[in-house]
Design a protein around this motif. Structure first.
Motif, short mmCIF file in Angstrom:
data_model
loop_
_atom_site.label_atom_id
_atom_site.label_comp_id
_atom_site.label_asym_id
_atom_site.label_seq_id
_atom_site.Cartn_x
_atom_site.Cartn_y
_atom_site.Cartn_z
N GLU A 83 1.01 -1.16 0.05
CA GLU A 83 0.01 0.08 0.04
C GLU A 83 0.75 1.18 0.06
OE1 GLU A 83 -3.39 2.14 2.56
OE2 GLU A 83 -3.01 -0.15 2.88
N ARG A 87 0.87 3.96 -3.09
CA ARG A 87 0.31 5.29 -2.82
C ARG A 87 1.36 6.29 -3.26
NH1 ARG A 87 -4.07 5.91 -0.45
NH2 ARG A 87 -4.89 4.05 0.84
N PHE A 101 -7.24 7.02 -2.81
CA PHE A 101 -7.70 6.03 -3.00
C PHE A 101 -7.76 4.92 -1.76
CE2 PHE A 101 -3.47 4.95 -4.22
CZ PHE A 101 -3.10 4.05 -3.88
N PHE A 103 -6.94 1.21 -0.38
CA PHE A 103 -6.41 -0.18 -0.47
C PHE A 103 -7.52 -1.08 -0.11
CE2 PHE A 103 -3.94 -3.92 -0.54
CZ PHE A 103 -3.05 -3.80 -1.35
N CYS A 115 -4.41 -6.39 -7.25
CA CYS A 115 -4.51 -5.22 -6.18
C CYS A 115 -5.95 -4.59 -6.74
CB CYS A 115 -3.43 -4.22 -6.40
SG CYS A 115 -1.89 -5.18 -5.74
N LEU A 117 -8.33 -1.43 -5.45
CA LEU A 117 -8.32 -0.28 -5.05
C LEU A 117 -9.66 0.43 -5.31
CD1 LEU A 117 -4.83 1.03 -6.82
CD2 LEU A 117 -5.20 -0.18 -4.41
#
Length: 172
Positions: A83, A87, A101, A103, A115, A117
């Motif tokens: 994460e 970012r 966003f 995670f 992943c 998001l």
């Protein structure tokens, strides 16, 4: 008889030579991100697919973590570092304003990490532009390409983002 022995010695070389010439596998450095709008959730839903071995290498080189992604021995801190990295290297801006966003999770499909998001509280009626910056793995692999597919309000658009050009924008 001597000619036959010489011929039999050359046959293995003749068989191996083409394998050496063409046997080197070319490694592709690629991620695929899909961004869609959920009217039900008023959110941009994002899935990013990355190769597990690339992410394992990234987590080791950048953070010193032997992640062992997708195995029973996966490090307990993987999600936290994943994460943090996303970012830093991935962002979404709505109407020119960077929008955080959430995670949600990661899961594994064969040799790929997926992943999930989400960008919440997006009212599509008020959206004029959605921009994405995707520099994931470009710090580790010069050849990295990040494909981004938008599918929003009947509009489909795709971008191939690279280290030198890591931004794409959808105008609605």
């Amino acid at each position: 008889m001597a000619k036959m022995k010489t011929l039999f010695r050359k046959i293995p070389i003749l068989l191996i030579l083409p394998l050496l010439a063409f046997g080197t596998a070319h490694k592709f450095y690629l991620s695929v991100t899909n961004i869609e709008y959920s009217k039900k959730d008023n959110a941009l839903q994002i899935t990013t697919r990355l190769f597990i071995d690339d992410m394992d290498r990234l987590l080791l080189e950048r953070y010193g973590i032997h992640a062992k992604l997708g195995t029973s021995e996966e490090s307990a801190v993987v999600q936290e570092y994943l994460e943090t990295y996303l970012r830093e290297k991935f962002s979404v801006a709505v109407n020119g304003n960077e929008t955080p966003f959430v995670f949600l999770a990661e899961q594994y499909e064969n040799d790929v990490m997926v992943c999930y998001l989400e960008v919440n509280k997006v009212s599509l009626e008020e959206v004029e532009t959605i921009a994405v910056r995707n520099a994931v793995l470009t710090d580790l692999f010069e050849e990295q390409q990040n494909v981004v597919h938008f599918k929003i309000a009947g509009t489909k658009r795709s971008f191939v983002l690279m280290k030198e050009n890591n931004k794409g924008m959808l105008n609605l």
